[in-house]
Each structure stands twice: as structure tokens, then as C-alpha cells.
Design an enzyme around this catalytic site. Structure first.
Site, PDB file in Angstrom:
ATOM      1  N   LYS A 116       3.725 -28.033  -1.476  1.00 49.91           N
ATOM      2  CA  LYS A 116       4.424 -28.902  -0.463  1.00 49.91           C
ATOM      3  C   LYS A 116       5.641 -29.640  -1.173  1.00 49.91           C
ATOM      4  O   LYS A 116       6.584 -29.732  -0.682  1.00 49.91           O
ATOM      5  CB  LYS A 116       3.504 -29.662   0.599  1.00 49.91           C
ATOM      6  N   HIS A 235      -5.468 -33.151  12.258  1.00 48.13           N
ATOM      7  CA  HIS A 235      -4.165 -32.528  11.824  1.00 48.13           C
ATOM      8  C   HIS A 235      -4.523 -31.047  11.728  1.00 48.13           C
ATOM      9  O   HIS A 235      -3.760 -30.324  11.202  1.00 48.13           O
ATOM     10  CB  HIS A 235      -3.763 -33.097  10.425  1.00 48.13           C
ATOM     11  N   ARG A 291       2.168 -16.309   4.781  1.00 41.29           N
ATOM     12  CA  ARG A 291       1.077 -15.223   5.047  1.00 41.29           C
ATOM     13  C   ARG A 291       1.024 -15.373   6.621  1.00 41.29           C
ATOM     14  O   ARG A 291       1.854 -15.771   7.172  1.00 41.29           O
ATOM     15  CB  ARG A 291      -0.365 -15.957   4.857  1.00 41.29           C
TER      16      ARG A 291
HETATM   17  P1  ADP Z   1      -2.589 -21.820  10.472  1.00 49.96           P
HETATM   18  O1  ADP Z   1      -1.500 -22.744   9.741  1.00 49.96           O
HETATM   19  O2  ADP Z   1      -2.237 -20.414  10.135  1.00 49.96           O
HETATM   20  O3  ADP Z   1      -2.585 -22.437  11.860  1.00 49.96           O
HETATM   21  P2  ADP Z   1      -4.577 -23.700   9.830  1.00 49.96           P
HETATM   22  O4  ADP Z   1      -3.844 -24.672   9.991  1.00 49.96           O
HETATM   23  O5  ADP Z   1      -5.712 -23.584  10.937  1.00 49.96           O
HETATM   24  O6  ADP Z   1      -3.586 -22.283   9.933  1.00 49.96           O
HETATM   25  O7  ADP Z   1      -5.389 -23.415   8.578  1.00 49.96           O
HETATM   26  C1  ADP Z   1      -4.901 -23.546   7.480  1.00 49.96           C
HETATM   27  C2  ADP Z   1      -5.460 -23.117   6.114  1.00 49.96           C
HETATM   28  O8  ADP Z   1      -6.835 -22.885   6.296  1.00 49.96           O
HETATM   29  C3  ADP Z   1      -4.901 -21.825   5.864  1.00 49.96           C
HETATM   30  O9  ADP Z   1      -4.893 -21.814   4.578  1.00 49.96           O
HETATM   31  C4  ADP Z   1      -5.469 -20.752   6.863  1.00 49.96           C
HETATM   32  O10 ADP Z   1      -5.481 -19.528   6.359  1.00 49.96           O
HETATM   33  C5  ADP Z   1      -7.225 -21.598   6.609  1.00 49.96           C
HETATM   34  N1  ADP Z   1      -8.105 -21.044   7.605  1.00 49.96           N
HETATM   35  C6  ADP Z   1      -7.926 -21.658   8.992  1.00 49.96           C
HETATM   36  N2  ADP Z   1      -8.653 -20.983   9.527  1.00 49.96           N
HETATM   37  C7  ADP Z   1      -9.602 -20.288   8.680  1.00 49.96           C
HETATM   38  C8  ADP Z   1     -10.554 -19.231   9.004  1.00 49.96           C
HETATM   39  N3  ADP Z   1     -11.207 -18.882  10.174  1.00 49.96           N
HETATM   40  N4  ADP Z   1     -11.153 -18.561   7.954  1.00 49.96           N
HETATM   41  C9  ADP Z   1     -10.441 -18.631   6.686  1.00 49.96           C
HETATM   42  N5  ADP Z   1      -9.678 -19.664   6.520  1.00 49.96           N
HETATM   43  C10 ADP Z   1      -9.026 -20.186   7.281  1.00 49.96           C
HETATM   44  P1  ADP Z   2      -1.145 -28.296   6.504  1.00 49.26           P
HETATM   45  O1  ADP Z   2      -0.847 -27.594   4.953  1.00 49.26           O
HETATM   46  O2  ADP Z   2      -2.725 -28.954   6.340  1.00 49.26           O
HETATM   47  O3  ADP Z   2      -0.969 -27.385   7.694  1.00 49.26           O
HETATM   48  P2  ADP Z   2       0.953 -29.737   7.292  1.00 49.26           P
HETATM   49  O4  ADP Z   2       2.033 -30.451   6.325  1.00 49.26           O
HETATM   50  O5  ADP Z   2       1.612 -28.316   7.846  1.00 49.26           O
HETATM   51  O6  ADP Z   2      -0.283 -29.532   6.463  1.00 49.26           O
HETATM   52  O7  ADP Z   2       0.701 -30.907   8.400  1.00 49.26           O
HETATM   53  C1  ADP Z   2      -0.186 -30.551   9.203  1.00 49.26           C
HETATM   54  C2  ADP Z   2      -0.095 -31.466  10.677  1.00 49.26           C
HETATM   55  O8  ADP Z   2       0.088 -32.918  10.140  1.00 49.26           O
HETATM   56  C3  ADP Z   2       1.115 -31.205  11.332  1.00 49.26           C
HETATM   57  O9  ADP Z   2       0.868 -30.103  12.031  1.00 49.26           O
HETATM   58  C4  ADP Z   2       1.228 -32.430  12.087  1.00 49.26           C
HETATM   59  O10 ADP Z   2       0.526 -32.620  13.123  1.00 49.26           O
HETATM   60  C5  ADP Z   2       0.756 -33.691  11.043  1.00 49.26           C
HETATM   61  N1  ADP Z   2       1.775 -33.976  10.236  1.00 49.26           N
HETATM   62  C6  ADP Z   2       2.461 -33.543   9.056  1.00 49.26           C
HETATM   63  N2  ADP Z   2       3.264 -34.274   8.463  1.00 49.26           N
HETATM   64  C7  ADP Z   2       3.259 -35.311   9.474  1.00 49.26           C
HETATM   65  C8  ADP Z   2       4.419 -36.388   9.231  1.00 49.26           C
HETATM   66  N3  ADP Z   2       5.281 -36.705   8.441  1.00 49.26           N
HETATM   67  N4  ADP Z   2       4.347 -37.188  10.370  1.00 49.26           N
HETATM   68  C9  ADP Z   2       3.407 -37.014  11.553  1.00 49.26           C
HETATM   69  N5  ADP Z   2       2.471 -36.137  11.409  1.00 49.26           N
HETATM   70  C10 ADP Z   2       2.613 -35.160  10.438  1.00 49.26           C
HETATM   71 MG    MG Z   3       0.790 -26.854   8.232  1.00 52.61          MG
END
Ligand code: ADP
Ligand code: ADP
Ligand code: MG
Length: 662
Positions: A116, A235, A291
């Protein structure tokens, strides 16, 4: 187009990919661990290869084993699904080295977005707006604390390698920074083997809006519009929809352009998602997932495009089937993630056997994506998702109505689920009015996670009928086949009524049943007496009529319990001796138990310590997520019954309070 594909995944996404492969005439090859030999994805595929023991590191994450399985079966391509190896650049390279097509972006694009921190630096240069924060290489704790102070509290600490909401901690005040950093790093190390973090400004009322992009190797990049995924717990998304409510065409176009720029900047190919966080009309880049996303079906429902088919075509070298102007946007779709977890216990995963699993029927409005069947186990090894329910209609209101009905039709027993929570969210007036942000669940916790409701009378009536049917059977000469023949037994006993008691979550319901006729009795409970009549409805449901109101429900014995489903709510009732004194087991309150199966990773107290309600006692890790066990009350810890590193069962005793009677 290639002729065969191996799916390096399990569960619903493996099943989803296999279905498109089959429709396109591709031979499908599943892989499975020992825990999944009987799993749905194995049954669905044309071939299946065992790749190792249950632990993902030795099966679904073992690159050499998956490549070997592909070689052995002559698979021409590998689809990685999501999770597992889907964002692993080494895996993409290993496929190429073995002469197998990786259905995903080039390894370099995965690497560019894999961290990230690095991705933010790259996007900054490409002119994509970012959340203010520190994403540099220096990981000195004192320096990170200074960066946090400069950004301004609250801040969010994120694992650079993060995903699935893991390794993320909100810190609200400087005094808590060090502790938050430790927790985030601990989780990041456990989940990703990499504890580097970044620090960002924590936005307090944002929406998560992401753009689905698609690119081919001929220079075409398109946006398949946006999804709103703001309804999250820990989150992590649990409800997603497309299109996003309340964004206008200008913002939609600007976000689409920024996302396509991000994809172009890294020479992207295939399906990808650029995630933004939006607040007050502004949007900022968060990360790009290289992905297929869990929630891709909502995009498919509004565009009519099969994203997995497009992935196959792009991987085979074809150009994107449609240009930007021809990508439709019709109606509204909503997806919910149905998890085996207990919202009342901080969403702790719940494991067990799906003794019952009934999901709504599929239709033009309802789509189900599931990788488990009735009788399957939800184990500690993998993600506890049971199914995704997706509904579509011409507008948002219609899609939400369809979803409420779909959720009401679910019957799941054997594990705890978030069904009730999902149901309350999709019917919540604020959510219906599209007035929400990522803090929705936390803010409405009191109404979304109410204490379990005691079984209503109709449920008790249905349970009573089940119970009666199981009583010693003495044939009624008038109707020897009737289960109601038990009334003869009562007559023989000289009894005019039968007393029964059902225990439910600490409450005991005392009932008196006066039998009248087949399917009819009077039920006395808590000073009320009502006439009950029960008939059989469609698909074996019971229709319970109480004072002119008919409730449709389904009641059945599951082992020692009678489980009743009505309107998406489950009640488990245990018949107990009605004459036995009630009251809970003594001293239950003095023990601290684990809320889930997992590993003890931290003990924050020792025997003899005095604690205040809410103090941290221990940290349990399960499925790479850490859960804090806190003191239920003030008191003194008498003894510790576990050690750091122990694997504990759900409900296992971790420590005990001294019996300091107050
Ligand atoms: P996305 O960003 O596609 O909504 P999530 O936030 O739910 O996915 O999940 C983030 C991470 O966890 C990703 O690497 C996703 O591929 C993995 N993950 C989520 N659900 C599953 C599952 N049912 N089996 C395996 N990996 C998962
Ligand atoms: P992941 O790889 O686990 O999906 P992300 O960076 O996409 O991580 O963040 C997951 C979630 O966390 C976001 O969908 C949001 O709800 C919350 N989030 C991430 N960054 C922030 C931020 N700077 N302020 C508030 N909420 C955040
Ligand atoms: Mg994310």
C-alpha cells in the site's frame, strides 16, 4: 482461447469460476486440501487434485504444489480467485515459467500495487488524489509517532502488505499510539509475514467507493462503474452495492478516469479494483486490488457482463469485448456476505457443521454464490463465509426489498451467523434512505445487535408440537397413524394437560399444553392462554395460527434441541424437566472463556491482579485476526488456565476471577 483452467482456490469463488469455465466449454480442474476432499468445488469441477494438508500454507498457498497439479492435469491456465495466491507476483511468475497462463495481471503490476505504501507513492506521481499520511520506508516507532502527530489525530495505522481489514488500528490520541502500533504490527506479521506499516489521517464519516476496471494488452482500459462498500465491520465489507447511491455523474466520471489512470500507470491487464475513500464530495486513493473482488457480482448484475469470462478472454490475449460507451448500467444490485460469525461476540468466527443450510431460490432478482452445502463443516482453516446473496431490481429500493425477503428465507443451523445483523441493516431506515458511511455499524450497534429476542408464542407453539410428536407413541384407535395419538397416552395417564419447559439462552419458558384435537391445543404461558392450531404449509413449513394470525415457520429436532426458523430468525429450544428448579449454573460468571477457537497470543494479566471491567485480559488469534478478551466486571484474577501459544477451543476457560462475593 485455451481449453482448460485450474482454479487455485476453494469455496464460493472456485465454484463461481468453474461455472463460467463450463459455460465457455473449458475443462475445469479443482485443487483441494485434506479438509476439502468432500467440498462443493471438488464435486463441481471436471477434475480435482489433492494438494496437501488443511493448513493453507501447505496447500492453497503452496506454489510448487499448485504448479505440479497444473502440470499433471495439463491445465493451460490458472485462475487464482481472490485471497490466497491471487495477488502473489511470484506465483504469477511461476505460472509463466511453467508455460501456464496466469489469469490475472502481469507480475510487475501486482508488485507495483502489492505494498500500500509503494502504491501510494506511485499514485501520487500519477496525480491520483491520496489520503494525507506517511507512507515512507522509515519504520522507527518514534518517527511514526511524530508523523502521526503531524498528520493530526485520529490516525489509522495500516499494514503496508494489508488486506481483509487485517493489521489496521485506529488511534485517537497520542498516548495510545505505541499500543496501536504494536497491535497492528502483530497482526500484520501473523497475516502477511511483513510488519511494515503506513500512517494515514483517519476520516471519520467516509464512504468506501471503488471502481471496477478492466484492461487488455492492446491498450484498452475501461471502467465498469463503481460499487459502494461502506457497510463494514472491523474494516471489512459485509454489504456492497452498485451503483453507489448519491454520487453524481461528475464524480462518477472523475473517479472512473482516476481509476483508469491508475491502471494505465502500471501497465495493467485484466480485472482490477481501485479503492477510494470519499468524504464531503472529495475522493482519495486507498489501494488497488489486482484481482477479482469478492463483491464483483453486483457489477455483473448492473452491467450484464460476466467478469470471469472477460478475465479468460483478456488472459488469452483477446481485446476487451466492449468499449467504454457500450458498458451499460441498468438497475441496482446489492450483495451481502453471510458469515459464520457471532456479531454479539465482536464478530468472532464460528465453527461447526452446517446441520441445516437453506438459502433462497435463485431467480431473475436473486443470485446465490456459495461454496458449502448442508452437512459441510466451517473449519478454523479458512474464511468463514457461508454465502453471498445478491439481489437486483430496477431501483435501489426494489433491490433492498428483494434482499430483505431473501434473508428471511435463509435457514442456517450449526454455526452462529450474521444473518440477523444483515437483516436489520437492510431494513434500517437510515440505510434505506442511503444515509450511511463506514461507521454505520458501530454507530447503530445498539439497534443492530440487540440482545437475542426471547422466542415469541408462535415459536413456542411450534416447538411444543415438535415435542409432543416425540412423546411415547400410543396409537389412537380412531387414527392409528396420527402423531397426535399421544393424546391417548395422556388419557391413559388420566392427565388433561402436559407441562413442558424449554430452555433458551439462559431463559426458561414454562408451558402448559391442553390437547384438543389433531393439530390443535391450548397453550398457557406466563399467565396467557391461547388457542393454537397448526397446519402444514408449502415445502413442509408449519402454519401456526394464534388468535387469528398465521405465522409460517419451520421447526425440527436437531439432536437434543428443537430449532425453529421464522422470518430469518432462529430459535434453539432445549426441552428441560418442567419440575426441576431453574437458575443458571453457579459461578458461571467467575470464569473467563474464549469466545472462539484460536491461539492465545497474549496474556495481559497474571494471577492475583485486580482488574476493572473492560480491562484487557488476553488476546486470542483466529483466522489471522486478533480478538481482545476483556474483563466482564471488576475483580481479582484468581488463576490463569492457559499459556501464550496454547490452542484453545470455543468456550475454553482461560482464567477465573476470585470469588469475591459482593
Ligand atoms: P474485497 O476487497 O475483494 O472485498 P475483502 O476485503 O473481503 O475482499 O478481503 C480482502 C482479502 O481477504 C483479500 O485478499 C481477499 O481475497 C481475502 N478474502 C476475503 N474473503 C475470502 C475468502 N472467502 N476466501 C479467501 N480469501 C478471502
Ligand atoms: P484492506 O486492504 O484491508 O482492504 P484498505 O486500505 O482498503 O484495506 O481499507 C479497508 C477499509 O478501512 C476501508 O474500506 C475503509 O472503510 C477503512 N479505511 C481505510 N483507510 C481509511 C482512512 N484513512 N480513514 C478512514 N477509514 C479508512
Ligand atoms: Mg481494501
Amino acid at each position: 482461447m485455451f481449453g482448460s483452467v485450474l482454479i487455485a482456490n476453494r469455496g464460493e469463488i472456485a465454484c463461481r469460476v468453474i461455472r463460467t469455465a463450463r459455460r465457455m466449454g473449458l475443462r475445469s480442474i479443482a485443487v483441494f486440501s485434506d479438509a476439502d476432499a468432500g467440498a462443493a468445488h471438488v464435486a463441481l469441477a471436471d477434475h480435482a487434485i489433492r494438494i496437501g494438508p488443511p493448513a493453507a500454507a501447505e496447500s492453497y498457498l503452496a506454489i510448487e504444489r499448485i504448479i505440479a497439479a497444473a502440470r499433471r492435469t495439463g491445465a493451460e491456465a490458472i485462475h487464482p480467485g481472490y485471497g490466497f495466491l491471487s495477488e502473489n507476483a511470484d506465483f504469477a511468475e511461476a505460472c509463466a515459467a511453467a508455460g501456464i497462463i496466469f489469469v490475472g495481471p502481469p507480475a510487475a503490476a501486482i508488485r507495483a500495487m502489492g505494498s500500500k505504501s509503494a502504491a501510494k507513492a506511485l499514485m501520487e506521481r500519477a496525480g491520483v488524489p491520496l489520503v494525507p499520511g506517511y507512507h515512507g520506508a522509515d519504520q522507527d516507532p518514534a518517527m511514526l509517532a511524530r508523523a502521526a502527530a503531524a498528520i493530526g489525530y485520529p490516525v489509522l495505522i495500516k499494514a503496508s502488505a494489508g488486506g481483509g481489514g487485517k493489521g489496521m488500528r485506529v488511534v485517537r490520541a497520542p498516548a495510545d499510539f505505541a499500543a496501536g502500533l504494536d497491535l497492528a504490527k502483530g497482526e500484520a506479521r501473523a497475516a502477511f509475514g511483513d510488519d511494515r506499516v503506513l500512517v494515514e489521517k483517519y476520516l471519520t464519516r467516509p464512504r468506501h467507493i471503488e471502481i471496477q476496471v478492466f484492461a487488455d494488452r492492446h491498450g484498452n482500459v475501461v471502467s465498469l462503474h463503481e460499487r459502494d462498500c461502506s457497510i463494514q465491520r472491523r474494516h471489512q465489507k459485509i454489504i456492497e452495492e452498485a451503483p453507489a447511491p448519491l454520487i453524481d455523474e461528475t464524480m462518477r466520471a472523475a473517479m472512473g478516469r482516476a481509476a483508469c489512470d491508475a491502471a494505465r500507470a502500471i501497465g495493467y491487464e485484466g480485472a482490477g479494483t481501485v479503492e477510494f475513500i470519499a468524504e464531503d464530495g472529495a475522493f482519495h486513493f486507498m489501494e488497488m486490488n489486482t484481482r477479482l473482488q469478492v463483491e464483483h457480482p453486483v457489477t455483473e448484475m448492473i452491467t450484464g457482463i460476466d467478469l470471469v469470462e472477460w478475465q479468460f478472454r483478456v488472459a488469452a490475449g483477446e481485446a476487451l469485448p466492449l468499449s467504454q460507451e457500450r458498458i451499460a448500467r441498468r438497475g441496482h444490485a446489492v450483495e451481502v456476505r453471510l458469515y459464520a460469525e457471532d456479531p454479539a461476540r465482536d464478530f468472532a468466527p464460528s465453527t461447526g457443521t452446517l446441520a441445516r443450510l437453506r438459502l433462497p431460490a435463485e431467480s431473475r432478482h436473486v443470485r446465490i454464490e456459495s461454496g458449502v452445502r448442508e452437512g459441510d463443516a466451517v473449519s478454523v482453516h479458512y474464511d468463514p463465509m457461508i454465502a453471498k446473496l445478491v439481489t437486483w431490481d430496477e431501483d435501489r429500493d426494489g433491490a433492498l426489498r428483494q434482499m430483505a425477503q431473501a434473508l428471511a428465507a435463509c435457514e442456517i443451523d450449526g454455526v452462529q451467523t450474521n444473518l440477523g445483523l444483515l437483516r436489520r441493516i437492510v431494513t434500517h431506515p437510515d440505510f434505506r434512505a442511503a444515509s450511511f458511511d463506514t461507521g454505520f455499524i458501530a454507530r447503530h450497534e445498539a439497534s443492530l445487535l440487540p440482545a437475542r429476542e426471547a422466542a415469541p408464542l408462535a415459536v413456542l407453539a411450534a416447538a411444543s408440537q415438535c415435542w409432543l410428536a416425540a412423546q411415547p407413541h400410543v396409537p389412537d384407535p380412531a387414527d392409528p397413524w396420527s402423531p397426535w395419538a399421544t393424546r391417548t397416552a395422556w388419557r391413559l395417564n388420566g392427565a388433561r394437560h402436559q407441562d413442558v419447559a424449554f430452555a433458551e439462552d439462559g431463559t426458561t419458558h414454562h408451558l402448559r399444553l391442553h390437547l384438543q384435537d389433531a393439530g390443535r391445543f391450548r397453550l398457557e404461558s406466563g399467565g396467557r392462554a391461547v388457542a393454537v392450531s397448526i397446519a402444514t404449509g408449502a415445502e413442509g413449513a408449519q402454519l401456526v395460527e394464534l388468535e387469528g394470525e398465521v405465522t409460517r415457520l419451520r421447526a425440527a429436532w436437531q439432536g437434543e434441541r428443537i430449532v425453529v426458523f421464522t422470518d430469518g430468525v432462529r430459535h434453539a429450544l432445549v426441552p428441560v424437566d418442567p419440575h426441576e428448579a431453574t437458575g443458571e449454573a453457579e459461578g458461571a460468571d467467575s470464569r473467563v472463556r474464549s469466545v472462539m477457537p484460536g491461539k492465545v497470543v497474549e496474556l495481559a494479566v497474571a494471577a492475583g491482579d485486580s482488574v476493572k471491567a473492560g480491562d484487557l485480559l488476553a488476546v486470542i488469534e483466529a483466522m489471522k485476526v486478533q480478538f481482545r478478551i476483556t474483563a466482564p466486571r471488576d475483580g481479582t484474577i484468581a488463576a490463569i488456565d492457559c499459556a501464550v501459544g496454547d490452542l484453545v477451543e470455543d468456550g475454553a476457560e482461560l482464567m477465573a476471577f476470585a470469588d469475591d462475593h459482593d
